[in-house]
Design an enzyme around this catalytic site. Structure first.
Site, PDB file in Angstrom:
ATOM      1  N   SER A 186      24.604 -21.706  20.496  1.00 20.44           N
ATOM      2  CA  SER A 186      24.860 -20.264  20.448  1.00 20.44           C
ATOM      3  C   SER A 186      23.568 -19.462  20.481  1.00 20.44           C
ATOM      4  O   SER A 186      23.578 -18.267  20.777  1.00 20.44           O
ATOM      5  CB  SER A 186      25.656 -19.901  19.195  1.00 20.44           C
ATOM      6  OG  SER A 186      24.864 -20.042  18.018  1.00 20.44           O
ATOM      7  N   CYS A 219      25.367 -18.971   9.691  1.00 19.63           N
ATOM      8  CA  CYS A 219      25.399 -20.437   9.639  1.00 19.63           C
ATOM      9  C   CYS A 219      25.749 -21.047  11.009  1.00 19.63           C
ATOM     10  O   CYS A 219      26.644 -20.550  11.689  1.00 19.63           O
ATOM     11  CB  CYS A 219      26.420 -20.873   8.602  1.00 19.63           C
ATOM     12  SG  CYS A 219      26.776 -22.636   8.573  1.00 19.63           S
ATOM     13  N   PRO A 220      25.048 -22.091  11.484  1.00 19.87           N
ATOM     14  CA  PRO A 220      23.909 -22.770  10.850  1.00 19.87           C
ATOM     15  C   PRO A 220      22.549 -22.151  11.172  1.00 19.87           C
ATOM     16  O   PRO A 220      21.535 -22.622  10.707  1.00 19.87           O
ATOM     17  CB  PRO A 220      23.997 -24.185  11.427  1.00 19.87           C
ATOM     18  CG  PRO A 220      24.539 -23.962  12.811  1.00 19.87           C
ATOM     19  CD  PRO A 220      25.500 -22.812  12.696  1.00 19.87           C
ATOM     20  N   ASP A 275      27.780 -12.729  14.993  1.00 21.32           N
ATOM     21  CA  ASP A 275      28.569 -13.607  15.862  1.00 21.32           C
ATOM     22  C   ASP A 275      29.674 -14.265  15.044  1.00 21.32           C
ATOM     23  O   ASP A 275      29.803 -15.488  15.018  1.00 21.32           O
ATOM     24  CB  ASP A 275      27.658 -14.664  16.503  1.00 21.32           C
ATOM     25  CG  ASP A 275      28.373 -15.472  17.584  1.00 21.32           C
ATOM     26  OD1 ASP A 275      29.337 -14.953  18.167  1.00 21.32           O
ATOM     27  OD2 ASP A 275      27.969 -16.620  17.845  1.00 21.32           O
ATOM     28  N   LYS A 304      35.115 -11.611  20.113  1.00 22.83           N
ATOM     29  CA  LYS A 304      35.906 -12.754  20.574  1.00 22.83           C
ATOM     30  C   LYS A 304      37.175 -12.227  21.249  1.00 22.83           C
ATOM     31  O   LYS A 304      37.913 -11.436  20.674  1.00 22.83           O
ATOM     32  CB  LYS A 304      36.268 -13.663  19.401  1.00 22.83           C
ATOM     33  CG  LYS A 304      35.074 -14.047  18.516  1.00 22.83           C
ATOM     34  CD  LYS A 304      34.001 -14.804  19.281  1.00 22.83           C
ATOM     35  CE  LYS A 304      32.826 -15.163  18.362  1.00 22.83           C
ATOM     36  NZ  LYS A 304      31.743 -15.858  19.065  1.00 22.83           N
TER      37      LYS A 304
END
Length: 361
Positions: A186, A219-220, A275, A304
């Site tokens: 990502s 995360c991550p 995100d 999304k």
């Protein structure tokens, strides 16, 4: 030339078709769309042949979300294999003088098989176009770009775009290398967003070391990685674990909190990135709250998309932003793009240039 040729991600043809129809009608142009699933392109046929050129001038390409690239063009079919160059040169005789030639294909598996052929034909084609005075020998700023989009080795759309209102990238795609130490793929989405949304001449002042930033749903750490590599200090907001290497940089503070509830203590954040997997209208409302309260100056966030009516969903969210910020007298710049590294999502950039102080003081 009666066609506006639009490149898009394979599978998003209906969204690109809805988008060009919307913007063409908004400018007073009439036509119809030809789109086939999973072809990676859409054709908008103008009822008045002169309107294709007008559309790519008057519709702001920055407002096109699902279009990777576009040009005004015409279809050449069944070109003789022994003289494809001659056919293309003849079709381009009345083109404006172009500074650059791009021989491209749709971004599909079938299209990729043609790329070797495209590279092979580019050199003789450019020489012939230079001789005809259709393409300059050396690129020159602010001149049109000539596009050849091959569908097969003897069928192609031939046309031009304007350098001030197109994508600067070949096939409309910015190719990036995956960093070996990034926590997730990502990371490429935010890297691409910085390169697409922020003009190169402004990048040094608007994306620089020492800035404070917040990553919601960090995360991550894929997006945090891009902030850290640019020298920023990051508040990473997520209940999950962060990448150990990022934490060891000393530039990241991890807050185990809900990204929808977190708010900074001070209004000194230059960049907010987000995100999170949530309904697009919910994320949009959160971003509006950050903008109205002047918590951050620039925001990059992903929406999304639903499986159906993706165009409608995106434009609903963009309309929400415009209406709410206008209500509060906030000055801003807004862009949204279905980036190459996006999948079922769209990336939005909001640059808040002025917020009336009485809104948050």
């Amino acid at each position: 030339m009666s066609s506006v040729v639009i490149y898009c991600r394979s599978g998003f043809e209906n969204d690109a078709a809805a988008e060009i129809t919307f913007h063409a009608a908004e400018q007073g142009f009439a036509g119809y769309v030809k789109a086939k699933p999973n072809t990676g392109y859409v054709i908008y046929e103008c009822f008045d042949a002169s309107h294709s050129d007008e559309i790519i001038k008057k519709v702001d390409f920055k407002n096109m979300v699902f279009a990777r690239q576009w040009f005004a063009g015409t279809l050449l079919e069944n070109m003789p294999v022994e003289d494809r160059v001659g056919e293309i040169v003849k079709a381009a005789i009345d083109f404006p003088l172009c500074s650059e030639l791009r021989v491209e294909t749709p971004d599909t598996n079938e299209g990729k098989e043609l790329l070797t052929f495209c590279k092979k034909i580019s050199t003789p084609l450019k020489k012939a176009l230079e001789k005809q005075n259709t393409v300059l020998r050396e690129p020159k700023a602010n001149r049109p770009v000539m596009h050849i989009m091959f569908l097969t080795n003897n069928t192609a759309y031939v046309g031009h775009s304007y350098s001030y209102n197109n994508s600067p990238f070949f096939m409309g795609i910015l190719r990036l290398r995956m960093p070996s130490d990034a926590p997730s793929r990502s990371t490429l989405k935010l890297d691409e967003a910085f390169n697409v949304f922020i003009p190169e001449k402004e990048r040094e002042s608007r994306v620089q070391a020492g800035m404070r930033s917040v990553d919601l749903g960090a995360c991550p750490g894929g997006w945090t990685y891009q902030l850290v590599r640019r020298g920023m200090f990051v508040s990473a907001i997520d209940n999950g674990p962060m990448n150990d290497d990022l934490m060891e940089t000393g530039q990241v503070k991890h807050f185990r909190a809900d990204g929808f509830k977190y708010r900074p203590e001070k209004r000194n954040i230059q960049w907010l990135v987000c995100d999170m997997v949530e309904k697009p209208t919910k994320v949009t409302s959160l971003m509006i709250d950050w903008a109205v309260n002047a918590y951050a100056t620039e925001l990059i966030f992903n929406l999304k998309l639903p499986m159906k009516k993706r165009f409608d969903s995106v434009y609903e969210c963009l309309t929400m932003i415009r209406e709410e910020l206008a209500k509060y007298g906030i000055s801003y710049e807004l862009q949204a793009k279905h980036l190459y590294h996006d999948r079922e999502e769209v990336t939005v950039h909001l640059n808040v240039t002025k917020v009336p102080q009485n809104l948050y003081s």
